[in-house]
Design a protein around this motif. Sequence first.
Motif, short mmCIF file in Angstrom:
data_model
loop_
_atom_site.label_atom_id
_atom_site.label_comp_id
_atom_site.label_asym_id
_atom_site.label_seq_id
_atom_site.Cartn_x
_atom_site.Cartn_y
_atom_site.Cartn_z
N LEU A 236 0.84 -1.19 0.00
CA LEU A 236 0.00 0.00 0.00
C LEU A 236 0.88 1.24 0.00
O LEU A 236 0.91 2.01 0.95
N SER A 237 1.62 1.43 -1.08
CA SER A 237 2.58 2.53 -1.15
C SER A 237 2.15 3.60 -2.14
O SER A 237 2.93 4.49 -2.48
N GLY A 238 0.90 3.52 -2.64
CA GLY A 238 0.41 4.52 -3.58
C GLY A 238 0.17 5.86 -2.91
O GLY A 238 0.03 5.94 -1.68
N ASP A 239 0.11 6.91 -3.71
CA ASP A 239 -0.04 8.27 -3.18
C ASP A 239 -1.28 8.43 -2.32
O ASP A 239 -1.27 9.16 -1.33
N ASN A 240 -2.37 7.76 -2.70
CA ASN A 240 -3.65 7.97 -2.00
C ASN A 240 -4.08 6.77 -1.17
O ASN A 240 -5.19 6.77 -0.62
N ASP A 241 -3.23 5.76 -1.08
CA ASP A 241 -3.63 4.51 -0.43
C ASP A 241 -4.04 4.68 1.02
O ASP A 241 -4.88 3.95 1.53
N ILE A 242 -3.43 5.62 1.71
CA ILE A 242 -3.66 5.75 3.15
C ILE A 242 -5.03 6.33 3.49
O ILE A 242 -5.51 6.23 4.60
N TYR A 243 -5.72 6.90 2.49
CA TYR A 243 -6.95 7.65 2.77
C TYR A 243 -8.17 6.75 2.92
O TYR A 243 -8.19 5.59 2.49
N SER A 244 -9.21 7.34 3.51
CA SER A 244 -10.54 6.71 3.52
C SER A 244 -11.11 6.78 2.10
O SER A 244 -10.50 7.37 1.20
N CYS A 245 -12.28 6.22 1.88
CA CYS A 245 -12.80 6.19 0.52
C CYS A 245 -14.32 6.07 0.49
O CYS A 245 -14.96 5.78 1.51
N PHE A 246 -14.88 6.31 -0.69
CA PHE A 246 -16.27 5.99 -1.00
C PHE A 246 -16.27 4.73 -1.85
O PHE A 246 -15.44 4.59 -2.77
N ILE A 247 -17.18 3.81 -1.57
CA ILE A 247 -17.39 2.65 -2.43
C ILE A 247 -18.78 2.77 -3.03
O ILE A 247 -19.77 2.89 -2.30
N GLU A 248 -18.85 2.73 -4.36
CA GLU A 248 -20.12 2.85 -5.07
C GLU A 248 -20.42 1.56 -5.81
O GLU A 248 -19.54 0.98 -6.46
N MET A 266 -22.95 -4.82 -2.19
CA MET A 266 -22.80 -3.74 -1.21
C MET A 266 -22.75 -4.30 0.21
O MET A 266 -21.96 -3.84 1.05
N LYS A 267 -23.58 -5.30 0.50
CA LYS A 267 -23.55 -5.93 1.82
C LYS A 267 -22.19 -6.57 2.07
O LYS A 267 -21.65 -6.52 3.19
N MET A 268 -21.61 -7.17 1.04
CA MET A 268 -20.29 -7.80 1.15
C MET A 268 -19.24 -6.77 1.58
O MET A 268 -18.41 -7.03 2.47
N TYR A 269 -19.29 -5.56 0.98
CA TYR A 269 -18.30 -4.53 1.32
C TYR A 269 -18.54 -3.95 2.72
O TYR A 269 -17.58 -3.61 3.42
N LYS A 270 -19.78 -3.84 3.10
CA LYS A 270 -20.06 -3.37 4.47
C LYS A 270 -19.48 -4.34 5.49
O LYS A 270 -18.84 -3.93 6.47
N ALA A 296 -25.87 2.48 -4.87
CA ALA A 296 -25.67 2.88 -3.48
C ALA A 296 -24.22 3.31 -3.30
O ALA A 296 -23.33 2.87 -4.03
N THR A 297 -24.01 4.19 -2.32
CA THR A 297 -22.67 4.67 -2.00
C THR A 297 -22.48 4.62 -0.49
O THR A 297 -23.35 5.06 0.27
N ILE A 298 -21.35 4.07 -0.07
CA ILE A 298 -21.01 4.08 1.35
C ILE A 298 -19.67 4.78 1.53
O ILE A 298 -18.83 4.80 0.62
#
Length: 491
Positions: A236-248, A266-270, A296-298
Motif C-alpha cells: 500500500l505505497s500509492g499516493d492515495n492509499d492511506i486515505y478513507s474512501c467511498f465505495i459505489e 454492497m452488503k459484502m463490502y459493508k 448505493a454509496t457508502i
Amino acid sequence: MSSLIQKRSSLLPQTLTLRRQFVTRLFSPSFSETQTCNSSSSNRKHPIHGSGYDFLRKHFTGSSLISVGNSKLSSGSDLGLLNSIHFRLFSSQVAVEPSTSDGLTVEGIIANQWPILEESESDWKSHASAIAQSIHLIKKRLQWKKLLFRLELLSSQLDKPDLWDDPVRAGRISREHGSLIGKMKEVKAFEQELLEHIEMIKLSREESDADLESESFKALIEMRRSAKEKELEALLSGDNDIYSCFIEVQAGAGGTESMDWASMVMKMYKMWAQRRGYGVTVVDEMPGEMAGIKRATIKVDGEYAFGYAKAEVGVHRLVRISPFDSAKRRHTSFAAVAVIPILGDASAHVQINESDLRIERMRAGGAGGQHVNTTESAVRITHIPTGVTASCQNERSQHQNKASAMAVLQARLDQLEMARQAQMNAQHTQSLTEISWGNQIRTYVLHPYRMVKDLRTNYEVSDPDSVLEGDIDSFILSFLSAALDKDEADM
C-alpha cells in the motif's frame, strides 16, 4: 544481571566502532565531524550525533542560523535548502550498502541462499535469511529505484530559489519529499538492525556470552514476525492509499436480478469494512422497484481503506439459479464497483465554485418514517461544467444531506482530475481507469458448482458464502501483489 552488563560493556567499543563507520559513511565529504552553530547568544562547536539532518533540525529554530560550507540557513524559504541537504545526506547513506564488520550485507545473505526453516527452529541463519528476503521484497514493492529517481526530482525542485513563491505547491513538494525519505529511512533502519543483530550474535559467540546470544536471537525472531507486516504495508505505497474512501455499487442490465446482486455486493463490502474495523456510513441509496438496489454509496473511514478497496474496482459477475424466476432457470447478473479516495490534503482538491452548481431538493425515498418522506430533505447536486452529480437522502436534515452530497461530489471531481492528469502523463492506474462496464474482474458461481474466481489473477476459492460475508482480503492481497509484480516486469 551485573555480569551480563559487564560483558556487554566489553563488547561496546567494537559495536561503537561499527556504528561510527556506518555514520561516517552517512555524511558527504563536505561535512566535518563538527559544525559551527551561530545563534543569537553564542558560537559553539556541536558534535554531530545520529543523522546530519537531525542535527540540522535540532538547531534550525527561530532566528538561529547554521553554517554549512559557505551557505547559511534561516527560517522561511531556506527550508528548501535544508531539505536538499537532507536528501544529499540520505543519498550518501543509500549509496553505500551497510554491512557487518566482516563485510556481510543483506544482498550477501540472499546470495548465500541460507535455507529458511520454520520459525520454531533455533537457527539464526534461517531467521536472517527470511528477514533478508522480506527486505528484498519490500524494496521491490516500493519500487526502490523509482523512489530514488523521484527523490532526486523533488530535491532539484526544492533547490529552486522561487519555490516558496507558491506556498501551497512548495508545501506539497516538501511533504512528498519528507514522506518518501521517511519510507526509505524506515527500510534502511530495518536493514541496519538486521546486520547489527547478526554482528552481536557473532560477537557473543566469540565471547561465549549465552545470555547476549539468546537476546539477539529473540530479536531476530521478532524482526522476522514484523517483517511480514512490513511486506503488507509495502503493498500500500500509492499516493492515495492511506486515505478513507467511498465505495459505489451500481446494478447492471438485467432488472431485478442485477439489482438484487448489487445489494449483495454492497452488503459484502459493508461486512468487509466492519471486519477490518473501519467505520461505515451509508451516503446514498436508490432502492430497486421489487428488490435490491439500483445504486448505493457508502463511506469507509479508516487508514488504508482506499489502498485495499481499490482492488475491487470493476465489474462483478454472478451466476445462480434465480430466486425471482418461477421456472428456476440459471441467470447471470452484473454489478459495477467504483472506489474513490477521500483526499486528506486540502491543496489537492479541485476548487468548486458555487456558481457552477445546480442544487435540487426533493422528498427522500425509501422505507419512510415520521420525517423522511414529509419534507424535501433529499439533495442532488450537479456540477454543471462536468455534468458530475452526487446525491444524498439518508441524513435527517437537508443541511446534512447537502454536506454529504458535496463530499461525494468533491471526491468524484478529484478523481476525474486525477484521471485527466494520469492520461496526460500516460500513467494509467488500475484504480482510476478500470471503472467501466467492459472490465469484468471476478465471477461468483453459485450453480451448477460453487466457486469465486478472480479473472485478473486466477485466484479462486470454493466457498462463495464466506466471500459474500466479507472475507475478500485474500482476493485483495492477491491482486495487489500481482499488480506490483507486473509493474516490476514492465520496468
